[in-house]
Design a protein around this motif. Structure first.
Motif, PDB file in Angstrom:
ATOM      1  N   GLU A 205      28.323  31.274  17.752  1.00  0.00           N
ATOM      2  CA  GLU A 205      28.381  30.441  16.924  1.00  0.00           C
ATOM      3  C   GLU A 205      27.532  29.492  17.257  1.00  0.00           C
ATOM      4  OE1 GLU A 205      32.040  26.771  17.740  1.00  0.00           O
ATOM      5  OE2 GLU A 205      31.610  28.045  19.285  1.00  0.00           O
ATOM      6  N   ASN A 206      27.691  28.884  16.044  1.00  0.00           N
ATOM      7  CA  ASN A 206      26.176  28.115  15.333  1.00  0.00           C
ATOM      8  C   ASN A 206      24.884  28.583  15.192  1.00  0.00           C
ATOM      9  OD1 ASN A 206      28.099  26.090  15.024  1.00  0.00           O
ATOM     10  ND2 ASN A 206      27.078  25.686  17.937  1.00  0.00           N
ATOM     11  N   TYR A 207      24.998  30.260  15.047  1.00  0.00           N
ATOM     12  CA  TYR A 207      23.655  30.892  14.616  1.00  0.00           C
ATOM     13  C   TYR A 207      24.197  31.484  13.745  1.00  0.00           C
ATOM     14  CZ  TYR A 207      21.531  29.116  18.707  1.00  0.00           C
ATOM     15  OH  TYR A 207      20.237  28.321  19.755  1.00  0.00           O
ATOM     16  N   HIS A 208      23.108  32.297  12.729  1.00  0.00           N
ATOM     17  CA  HIS A 208      23.038  33.275  11.534  1.00  0.00           C
ATOM     18  C   HIS A 208      21.898  33.841  11.197  1.00  0.00           C
ATOM     19  CE1 HIS A 208      21.028  30.568   9.276  1.00  0.00           C
ATOM     20  NE2 HIS A 208      20.795  31.252   7.934  1.00  0.00           N
ATOM     21  N   LEU A 209      22.152  35.427  10.837  1.00  0.00           N
ATOM     22  CA  LEU A 209      21.292  35.318  10.420  1.00  0.00           C
ATOM     23  C   LEU A 209      20.012  35.418   9.092  1.00  0.00           C
ATOM     24  CD1 LEU A 209      21.991  39.143  10.291  1.00  0.00           C
ATOM     25  CD2 LEU A 209      20.507  38.455  12.660  1.00  0.00           C
ATOM     26  N   GLY A 210      18.985  34.713   9.377  1.00  0.00           N
ATOM     27  CA  GLY A 210      18.301  34.319   8.422  1.00  0.00           C
ATOM     28  C   GLY A 210      16.474  34.985   7.741  1.00  0.00           C
ATOM     29  N   ARG A 211      16.175  34.869   7.481  1.00  0.00           N
ATOM     30  CA  ARG A 211      14.841  35.424   7.366  1.00  0.00           C
ATOM     31  C   ARG A 211      14.425  36.407   8.010  1.00  0.00           C
ATOM     32  NH1 ARG A 211      10.758  34.005   9.280  1.00  0.00           N
ATOM     33  NH2 ARG A 211      11.171  32.336  10.253  1.00  0.00           N
ATOM     34  N   TYR A 212      13.716  37.191   6.567  1.00  0.00           N
ATOM     35  CA  TYR A 212      13.921  39.098   7.128  1.00  0.00           C
ATOM     36  C   TYR A 212      12.001  39.139   7.035  1.00  0.00           C
ATOM     37  CZ  TYR A 212      14.157  44.223   6.695  1.00  0.00           C
ATOM     38  OH  TYR A 212      14.769  45.634   6.944  1.00  0.00           O
ATOM     39  N   GLU A 213      11.401  39.892   7.645  1.00  0.00           N
ATOM     40  CA  GLU A 213      10.270  40.010   8.530  1.00  0.00           C
ATOM     41  C   GLU A 213      10.138  41.598   8.544  1.00  0.00           C
ATOM     42  OE1 GLU A 213       7.321  37.667   8.273  1.00  0.00           O
ATOM     43  OE2 GLU A 213       8.864  36.115   8.132  1.00  0.00           O
ATOM     44  N   ALA A 214       9.444  41.575   8.144  1.00  0.00           N
ATOM     45  CA  ALA A 214       8.873  43.589   7.920  1.00  0.00           C
ATOM     46  C   ALA A 214       7.888  43.830   9.155  1.00  0.00           C
ATOM     47  CB  ALA A 214       8.493  43.975   6.172  1.00  0.00           C
ATOM     48  N   SER A 215       7.373  42.857   9.868  1.00  0.00           N
ATOM     49  CA  SER A 215       6.751  43.418  10.822  1.00  0.00           C
ATOM     50  C   SER A 215       7.176  42.617  11.817  1.00  0.00           C
ATOM     51  CB  SER A 215       5.569  43.549  11.071  1.00  0.00           C
ATOM     52  OG  SER A 215       4.716  41.967  10.120  1.00  0.00           O
ATOM     53  N   GLY A 216       7.240  43.145  13.649  1.00  0.00           N
ATOM     54  CA  GLY A 216       7.080  42.197  14.122  1.00  0.00           C
ATOM     55  C   GLY A 216       7.045  43.475  15.551  1.00  0.00           C
ATOM     56  N   PHE A 217       7.272  42.837  16.911  1.00  0.00           N
ATOM     57  CA  PHE A 217       7.189  43.203  17.704  1.00  0.00           C
ATOM     58  C   PHE A 217       8.198  43.850  18.577  1.00  0.00           C
ATOM     59  CE2 PHE A 217       8.177  43.351  22.603  1.00  0.00           C
ATOM     60  CZ  PHE A 217       7.229  44.019  23.192  1.00  0.00           C
ATOM     61  N   LEU A 218       8.084  45.104  18.573  1.00  0.00           N
ATOM     62  CA  LEU A 218       8.495  46.588  18.999  1.00  0.00           C
ATOM     63  C   LEU A 218       9.651  46.718  17.660  1.00  0.00           C
ATOM     64  CD1 LEU A 218       9.637  45.848  22.793  1.00  0.00           C
ATOM     65  CD2 LEU A 218       7.942  47.067  21.651  1.00  0.00           C
ATOM     66  N   ALA A 219       9.970  45.704  16.667  1.00  0.00           N
ATOM     67  CA  ALA A 219      10.495  45.984  15.615  1.00  0.00           C
ATOM     68  C   ALA A 219       9.653  46.071  14.680  1.00  0.00           C
ATOM     69  CB  ALA A 219      11.677  45.053  15.369  1.00  0.00           C
ATOM     70  N   ASP A 220       9.960  47.301  14.199  1.00  0.00           N
ATOM     71  CA  ASP A 220       9.344  47.293  12.080  1.00  0.00           C
ATOM     72  C   ASP A 220       9.828  46.482  11.238  1.00  0.00           C
ATOM     73  OD1 ASP A 220       7.857  49.919  12.470  1.00  0.00           O
ATOM     74  OD2 ASP A 220       9.748  50.321  14.033  1.00  0.00           O
ATOM     75  N   ASP A 221      11.117  45.924  11.319  1.00  0.00           N
ATOM     76  CA  ASP A 221      11.411  45.101  10.774  1.00  0.00           C
ATOM     77  C   ASP A 221      12.718  45.251  11.482  1.00  0.00           C
ATOM     78  OD1 ASP A 221      10.408  47.097   8.357  1.00  0.00           O
ATOM     79  OD2 ASP A 221      11.825  46.603   6.607  1.00  0.00           O
ATOM     80  N   TRP A 222      12.880  43.290  10.692  1.00  0.00           N
ATOM     81  CA  TRP A 222      14.127  42.783  12.100  1.00  0.00           C
ATOM     82  C   TRP A 222      13.982  41.430  11.158  1.00  0.00           C
ATOM     83  CZ3 TRP A 222      12.577  37.338  14.383  1.00  0.00           C
ATOM     84  CH2 TRP A 222      11.445  37.320  13.634  1.00  0.00           C
ATOM     85  N   GLN A 223      15.334  40.434  11.358  1.00  0.00           N
ATOM     86  CA  GLN A 223      15.784  39.929  11.006  1.00  0.00           C
ATOM     87  C   GLN A 223      16.077  38.538  12.081  1.00  0.00           C
ATOM     88  OE1 GLN A 223      19.120  41.188   8.062  1.00  0.00           O
ATOM     89  NE2 GLN A 223      18.837  38.316   6.939  1.00  0.00           N
TER      90      GLN A 223
END
Length: 367
Positions: A205-223
Protein backbone atom coordinates in the motif's frame (compact mmCIF):
# COMPACT_ATOMS: atom_id res chain seq x y z
CA UNK A 1 27.72 24.72 -91.15
CA UNK A 2 29.75 25.42 -94.39
CA UNK A 3 33.54 25.08 -94.19
CA UNK A 4 35.34 28.40 -93.66
CA UNK A 5 37.09 28.25 -97.09
CA UNK A 6 33.79 27.83 -98.93
CA UNK A 7 32.32 30.81 -97.13
CA UNK A 8 35.39 32.89 -97.99
CA UNK A 9 35.13 32.08 -101.73
CA UNK A 10 31.43 32.74 -101.84
CA UNK A 11 31.99 36.22 -100.50
CA UNK A 12 34.68 36.93 -103.06
CA UNK A 13 32.42 35.71 -105.88
CA UNK A 14 29.71 37.96 -104.58
CA UNK A 15 31.93 40.96 -105.16
CA UNK A 16 33.01 39.63 -108.58
CA UNK A 17 36.70 39.68 -107.92
CA UNK A 18 37.76 36.43 -109.54
CA UNK A 19 38.33 37.91 -113.05
CA UNK A 20 42.00 38.97 -113.31
CA UNK A 21 41.42 41.38 -116.26
CA UNK A 22 39.42 43.85 -114.22
CA UNK A 23 40.83 47.31 -114.00
CA UNK A 24 42.72 48.45 -110.94
CA UNK A 25 39.54 50.00 -109.65
CA UNK A 26 38.22 46.51 -109.24
CA UNK A 27 40.91 45.92 -106.60
CA UNK A 28 39.07 48.18 -104.19
CA UNK A 29 36.15 45.80 -103.87
CA UNK A 30 38.71 43.02 -103.58
CA UNK A 31 40.31 44.73 -100.61
CA UNK A 32 36.94 45.26 -99.00
CA UNK A 33 36.01 41.66 -99.71
CA UNK A 34 39.22 40.37 -98.11
CA UNK A 35 38.60 42.48 -95.02
CA UNK A 36 34.97 41.32 -94.76
CA UNK A 37 35.97 37.71 -95.30
CA UNK A 38 38.62 37.98 -92.63
CA UNK A 39 36.12 39.49 -90.22
CA UNK A 40 33.63 36.76 -91.03
CA UNK A 41 36.27 34.13 -90.52
CA UNK A 42 37.37 35.39 -87.13
CA UNK A 43 33.79 35.94 -86.04
CA UNK A 44 32.83 32.44 -87.13
CA UNK A 45 35.88 30.98 -85.38
CA UNK A 46 35.14 32.98 -82.24
CA UNK A 47 31.55 31.80 -82.20
CA UNK A 48 32.63 28.22 -82.74
CA UNK A 49 35.16 28.43 -79.92
CA UNK A 50 32.64 30.03 -77.55
CA UNK A 51 30.08 27.37 -78.37
CA UNK A 52 32.64 24.70 -77.65
CA UNK A 53 33.45 26.36 -74.35
CA UNK A 54 29.75 26.55 -73.58
CA UNK A 55 29.35 22.88 -74.43
CA UNK A 56 32.27 22.09 -72.14
CA UNK A 57 30.69 24.17 -69.41
CA UNK A 58 27.39 22.32 -69.80
CA UNK A 59 29.17 18.97 -69.63
CA UNK A 60 30.91 20.01 -66.40
CA UNK A 61 27.63 20.80 -64.62
CA UNK A 62 27.09 17.20 -63.52
CA UNK A 63 30.61 17.22 -62.05
CA UNK A 64 29.80 20.39 -60.13
CA UNK A 65 26.44 18.95 -59.16
CA UNK A 66 28.12 15.77 -57.97
CA UNK A 67 30.56 17.84 -55.96
CA UNK A 68 27.68 19.76 -54.41
CA UNK A 69 25.95 16.46 -53.72
CA UNK A 70 29.05 15.21 -51.94
CA UNK A 71 29.16 18.40 -49.92
CA UNK A 72 25.49 17.91 -49.04
CA UNK A 73 26.23 14.35 -47.90
CA UNK A 74 29.00 15.64 -45.70
CA UNK A 75 26.61 18.11 -44.11
CA UNK A 76 23.65 15.83 -43.47
CA UNK A 77 22.71 14.40 -40.07
CA UNK A 78 23.37 10.88 -38.90
CA UNK A 79 19.89 9.45 -38.28
CA UNK A 80 18.44 6.32 -36.73
CA UNK A 81 17.69 5.13 -40.28
CA UNK A 82 21.39 5.51 -41.09
CA UNK A 83 22.27 3.39 -38.08
CA UNK A 84 19.69 0.71 -38.89
CA UNK A 85 21.13 0.48 -42.42
CA UNK A 86 24.70 0.21 -41.07
CA UNK A 87 23.62 -2.60 -38.75
CA UNK A 88 22.54 -4.72 -41.71
CA UNK A 89 24.78 -7.07 -43.71
CA UNK A 90 27.93 -6.26 -41.72
CA UNK A 91 27.91 -2.69 -43.05
CA UNK A 92 29.00 -1.19 -39.73
CA UNK A 93 32.17 -3.30 -39.51
CA UNK A 94 32.97 -2.59 -43.15
CA UNK A 95 32.61 1.16 -42.62
CA UNK A 96 34.88 1.05 -39.58
CA UNK A 97 37.50 -1.14 -41.27
CA UNK A 98 37.56 0.92 -44.46
CA UNK A 99 37.10 4.49 -43.23
CA UNK A 100 37.54 4.41 -39.48
CA UNK A 101 36.51 7.49 -37.56
CA UNK A 102 36.27 9.54 -40.78
CA UNK A 103 33.28 7.46 -41.85
CA UNK A 104 31.29 9.00 -38.99
CA UNK A 105 32.71 12.52 -38.90
CA UNK A 106 31.20 13.43 -42.28
CA UNK A 107 27.90 13.83 -40.42
CA UNK A 108 27.39 17.25 -38.88
CA UNK A 109 25.54 16.07 -35.75
CA UNK A 110 28.29 13.73 -34.55
CA UNK A 111 30.12 15.86 -32.00
CA UNK A 112 33.07 15.34 -29.64
CA UNK A 113 32.26 14.75 -25.97
CA UNK A 114 34.71 15.70 -23.27
CA UNK A 115 35.82 12.65 -21.31
CA UNK A 116 37.99 12.97 -18.23
CA UNK A 117 40.43 10.37 -16.93
CA UNK A 118 39.86 7.90 -19.76
CA UNK A 119 42.15 6.08 -22.16
CA UNK A 120 39.58 6.52 -24.93
CA UNK A 121 37.66 9.61 -26.01
CA UNK A 122 34.18 9.89 -27.38
CA UNK A 123 32.06 11.18 -30.25
CA UNK A 124 28.29 11.08 -29.84
CA UNK A 125 25.03 12.10 -31.49
CA UNK A 126 21.38 12.16 -30.43
CA UNK A 127 18.90 9.83 -32.15
CA UNK A 128 15.13 9.28 -31.89
CA UNK A 129 12.96 6.24 -32.53
CA UNK A 130 9.31 5.63 -31.60
CA UNK A 131 9.23 8.68 -29.29
CA UNK A 132 12.31 7.50 -27.42
CA UNK A 133 15.62 9.30 -27.19
CA UNK A 134 18.92 7.52 -27.76
CA UNK A 135 22.59 8.43 -27.96
CA UNK A 136 25.09 6.85 -30.34
CA UNK A 137 28.50 6.66 -28.67
CA UNK A 138 31.70 6.14 -30.66
CA UNK A 139 34.78 5.56 -28.47
CA UNK A 140 38.22 5.92 -30.04
CA UNK A 141 41.81 5.59 -28.89
CA UNK A 142 43.95 8.65 -28.26
CA UNK A 143 47.31 8.54 -30.06
CA UNK A 144 49.26 8.96 -26.80
CA UNK A 145 47.59 5.88 -25.27
CA UNK A 146 46.87 3.62 -28.23
CA UNK A 147 50.23 1.93 -28.84
CA UNK A 148 50.66 0.94 -25.20
CA UNK A 149 47.46 -1.09 -25.45
CA UNK A 150 48.01 -2.63 -28.87
CA UNK A 151 45.96 -0.10 -30.86
CA UNK A 152 46.64 2.80 -33.20
CA UNK A 153 45.74 6.44 -32.75
CA UNK A 154 42.10 7.34 -33.51
CA UNK A 155 41.19 3.67 -33.94
CA UNK A 156 37.55 3.06 -33.03
CA UNK A 157 37.35 1.03 -29.85
CA UNK A 158 33.58 0.57 -29.62
CA UNK A 159 30.22 1.75 -30.94
CA UNK A 160 27.28 1.67 -28.53
CA UNK A 161 23.68 2.84 -28.57
CA UNK A 162 22.26 4.10 -25.27
CA UNK A 163 18.59 4.50 -24.36
CA UNK A 164 18.70 7.71 -22.36
CA UNK A 165 15.83 7.24 -19.93
CA UNK A 166 16.66 3.75 -18.69
CA UNK A 167 20.40 3.80 -19.48
CA UNK A 168 19.90 0.55 -21.37
CA UNK A 169 22.63 0.01 -23.95
CA UNK A 170 23.64 -2.34 -26.73
CA UNK A 171 27.19 -2.85 -27.94
CA UNK A 172 27.17 -2.66 -31.75
CA UNK A 173 30.92 -2.94 -32.39
CA UNK A 174 34.02 -3.68 -30.34
CA UNK A 175 37.68 -3.86 -31.30
CA UNK A 176 38.09 -6.41 -28.49
CA UNK A 177 36.96 -9.94 -29.51
CA UNK A 178 36.23 -10.80 -25.86
CA UNK A 179 33.32 -8.36 -25.88
CA UNK A 180 30.38 -9.68 -27.88
CA UNK A 181 28.81 -7.08 -30.14
CA UNK A 182 25.28 -7.36 -31.46
CA UNK A 183 24.05 -5.45 -34.52
CA UNK A 184 20.52 -6.87 -34.34
CA UNK A 185 19.29 -3.42 -33.38
CA UNK A 186 15.53 -3.48 -34.01
CA UNK A 187 14.67 -5.67 -30.99
CA UNK A 188 16.64 -3.24 -28.84
CA UNK A 189 14.85 -0.22 -30.30
CA UNK A 190 11.45 -1.84 -29.84
CA UNK A 191 12.10 -3.15 -26.34
CA UNK A 192 9.36 -2.46 -23.77
CA UNK A 193 10.58 -1.08 -20.45
CA UNK A 194 7.97 -2.32 -17.99
CA UNK A 195 8.13 -5.29 -15.60
CA UNK A 196 4.36 -5.72 -15.84
CA UNK A 197 4.77 -7.25 -19.30
CA UNK A 198 6.22 -10.26 -17.47
CA UNK A 199 3.92 -10.44 -14.44
CA UNK A 200 1.03 -9.11 -12.45
CA UNK A 201 1.69 -8.36 -8.79
CA UNK A 202 0.33 -6.61 -5.73
CA UNK A 203 2.56 -3.74 -4.55
CA UNK A 204 2.44 -2.79 -0.83
CA UNK A 205 0.00 0.00 0.00
CA UNK A 206 1.09 3.55 -0.93
CA UNK A 207 3.80 2.20 -3.23
CA UNK A 208 3.94 1.54 -6.98
CA UNK A 209 6.32 0.57 -9.76
CA UNK A 210 8.19 3.67 -10.86
CA UNK A 211 11.27 4.38 -12.93
CA UNK A 212 12.81 1.56 -15.00
CA UNK A 213 16.58 1.01 -15.00
CA UNK A 214 18.59 -1.23 -17.29
CA UNK A 215 21.39 -2.03 -14.88
CA UNK A 216 21.59 -2.75 -11.19
CA UNK A 217 22.94 -5.03 -8.50
CA UNK A 218 22.08 -8.65 -9.45
CA UNK A 219 19.17 -7.49 -11.65
CA UNK A 220 20.00 -6.83 -15.30
CA UNK A 221 16.81 -4.80 -15.72
CA UNK A 222 14.81 -3.55 -12.75
CA UNK A 223 11.96 -1.25 -11.89
CA UNK A 224 11.97 0.71 -8.69
CA UNK A 225 9.26 0.24 -6.08
CA UNK A 226 8.68 3.72 -4.75
CA UNK A 227 6.09 5.70 -2.84
CA UNK A 228 3.16 7.32 -4.63
CA UNK A 229 4.87 10.71 -4.89
CA UNK A 230 8.26 9.16 -5.73
CA UNK A 231 9.82 11.37 -3.07
CA UNK A 232 10.91 8.71 -0.60
CA UNK A 233 13.71 9.90 1.61
CA UNK A 234 16.93 8.36 0.41
CA UNK A 235 19.14 6.76 2.98
CA UNK A 236 22.45 8.69 3.17
CA UNK A 237 25.11 7.07 0.99
CA UNK A 238 28.37 7.69 -0.82
CA UNK A 239 28.57 9.18 -4.32
CA UNK A 240 29.31 5.93 -6.18
CA UNK A 241 26.89 3.69 -4.28
CA UNK A 242 24.59 1.73 -6.66
CA UNK A 243 20.97 2.83 -6.35
CA UNK A 244 19.62 -0.69 -5.59
CA UNK A 245 21.71 -0.57 -2.39
CA UNK A 246 19.74 2.36 -0.97
CA UNK A 247 16.44 2.50 -2.92
CA UNK A 248 13.17 1.63 -1.20
CA UNK A 249 12.93 -1.52 -3.30
CA UNK A 250 12.49 -2.97 -6.74
CA UNK A 251 11.76 -5.96 -8.93
CA UNK A 252 13.97 -7.10 -11.76
CA UNK A 253 15.15 -9.68 -14.26
CA UNK A 254 17.91 -11.96 -12.99
CA UNK A 255 19.96 -13.66 -15.70
CA UNK A 256 22.77 -15.08 -13.54
CA UNK A 257 20.88 -18.29 -12.95
CA UNK A 258 24.13 -20.26 -12.55
CA UNK A 259 24.19 -18.80 -9.01
CA UNK A 260 20.89 -20.48 -8.16
CA UNK A 261 20.91 -24.12 -7.06
CA UNK A 262 18.03 -26.59 -7.18
CA UNK A 263 17.45 -29.91 -5.39
CA UNK A 264 14.54 -32.13 -6.40
CA UNK A 265 12.91 -29.22 -8.22
CA UNK A 266 13.19 -26.88 -5.23
CA UNK A 267 15.30 -23.70 -5.13
CA UNK A 268 17.55 -24.30 -2.11
CA UNK A 269 20.65 -22.08 -2.21
CA UNK A 270 22.35 -19.10 -3.78
CA UNK A 271 26.08 -18.67 -4.41
CA UNK A 272 27.45 -15.16 -4.08
CA UNK A 273 30.76 -13.47 -3.43
CA UNK A 274 30.75 -9.69 -3.80
CA UNK A 275 32.58 -6.50 -2.91
CA UNK A 276 31.02 -4.30 -0.21
CA UNK A 277 27.98 -6.62 -0.27
CA UNK A 278 27.28 -9.93 1.43
CA UNK A 279 24.59 -12.45 2.37
CA UNK A 280 23.69 -11.79 5.99
CA UNK A 281 21.32 -14.67 6.73
CA UNK A 282 20.75 -18.29 5.79
CA UNK A 283 18.65 -18.62 2.59
CA UNK A 284 15.17 -20.02 3.13
CA UNK A 285 12.53 -21.27 0.66
CA UNK A 286 9.35 -19.24 0.27
CA UNK A 287 6.15 -21.25 -0.02
CA UNK A 288 3.03 -20.19 -1.88
CA UNK A 289 4.76 -18.69 -4.93
CA UNK A 290 3.94 -19.62 -8.52
CA UNK A 291 7.51 -20.84 -9.14
CA UNK A 292 10.26 -22.04 -6.75
CA UNK A 293 11.41 -19.12 -4.61
CA UNK A 294 14.20 -18.38 -2.16
CA UNK A 295 14.52 -15.56 0.39
CA UNK A 296 18.02 -14.19 1.06
CA UNK A 297 18.97 -11.27 3.32
CA UNK A 298 21.60 -8.97 1.83
CA UNK A 299 23.70 -6.21 3.40
CA UNK A 300 25.58 -3.44 1.60
CA UNK A 301 28.23 -0.88 2.44
CA UNK A 302 26.78 2.54 1.67
CA UNK A 303 30.12 4.33 2.06
CA UNK A 304 33.76 3.64 1.46
CA UNK A 305 35.82 4.01 4.62
CA UNK A 306 37.06 7.54 3.72
CA UNK A 307 33.51 8.59 2.77
CA UNK A 308 32.16 7.30 6.08
CA UNK A 309 34.81 9.21 8.04
CA UNK A 310 33.95 12.40 6.14
CA UNK A 311 30.24 11.84 6.79
CA UNK A 312 30.78 11.38 10.52
CA UNK A 313 32.84 14.60 10.68
CA UNK A 314 29.95 16.55 9.11
CA UNK A 315 26.88 14.85 10.57
CA UNK A 316 28.03 12.50 13.29
CA UNK A 317 26.86 8.88 13.40
CA UNK A 318 23.29 9.82 12.46
CA UNK A 319 22.83 6.93 10.06
CA UNK A 320 24.09 3.40 9.50
CA UNK A 321 27.00 2.87 7.10
CA UNK A 322 25.19 -0.23 5.80
CA UNK A 323 21.78 -1.04 4.33
CA UNK A 324 19.85 -4.30 4.66
CA UNK A 325 17.44 -5.82 2.14
CA UNK A 326 15.07 -8.73 1.73
CA UNK A 327 15.80 -10.47 -1.59
CA UNK A 328 13.45 -13.12 -2.99
CA UNK A 329 14.53 -15.03 -6.12
CA UNK A 330 11.84 -16.64 -8.29
CA UNK A 331 13.07 -19.16 -10.87
CA UNK A 332 12.36 -22.28 -12.89
CA UNK A 333 14.94 -25.02 -12.99
CA UNK A 334 17.02 -25.09 -16.22
CA UNK A 335 15.55 -21.80 -17.41
CA UNK A 336 18.01 -19.02 -18.31
CA UNK A 337 15.78 -16.26 -16.90
CA UNK A 338 14.76 -15.67 -13.31
CA UNK A 339 13.29 -12.76 -11.36
CA UNK A 340 14.12 -11.07 -8.09
CA UNK A 341 12.14 -8.92 -5.64
CA UNK A 342 14.14 -6.75 -3.23
CA UNK A 343 12.78 -4.54 -0.45
CA UNK A 344 14.70 -2.21 1.85
CA UNK A 345 14.31 -3.22 5.49
CA UNK A 346 14.08 0.48 6.42
CA UNK A 347 10.65 0.59 4.74
CA UNK A 348 9.42 -3.03 4.58
CA UNK A 349 9.16 -6.09 6.77
CA UNK A 350 10.01 -9.66 5.86
CA UNK A 351 6.28 -10.40 5.64
CA UNK A 352 5.87 -7.54 3.12
CA UNK A 353 8.50 -9.14 0.91
CA UNK A 354 6.93 -12.61 1.14
CA UNK A 355 3.41 -11.31 0.38
CA UNK A 356 4.73 -9.43 -2.66
CA UNK A 357 6.49 -12.55 -4.00
CA UNK A 358 3.40 -14.69 -3.41
CA UNK A 359 1.22 -12.18 -5.34
CA UNK A 360 3.24 -12.51 -8.54
CA UNK A 361 1.56 -14.24 -11.48
CA UNK A 362 3.84 -14.60 -14.49
CA UNK A 363 2.75 -13.99 -18.07
CA UNK A 364 3.60 -16.25 -21.03
CA UNK A 365 6.37 -13.81 -21.92
CA UNK A 366 8.17 -14.24 -18.58
CA UNK A 367 10.09 -17.47 -19.17
Amino acid sequence: MKPIKTKFLSIINKFQILNPIHSWQKWIPLTVAIILAALFYFNSNFNYTSSTENDSSIQSIPEQTESLSEQTTEQQDFTIETLISLCQDNNLSQLINQQGLDGFLIYKNIKPVEVKSSLTWLYACSLSYLDREYELQICYWLPENALSYGHIGYEIDSVTILELETKDRQLLYSSEPRFKANTDILPFLEKQYCMEQYMTLSIPENYHLGRYEASGFLADDWQIITDETETYKEIPHGDATPEPWYASGGIGIFNHTELLHFENGNLTSFSYLGNHSWISSEPEPVNGCEVPSLLVEFSFDLFTLPQWEDYKLQYGETTSPQSHFWYIFLAKENNPTAYVVFLNQTYFTKEDAIRLAQSIQFTEKAF
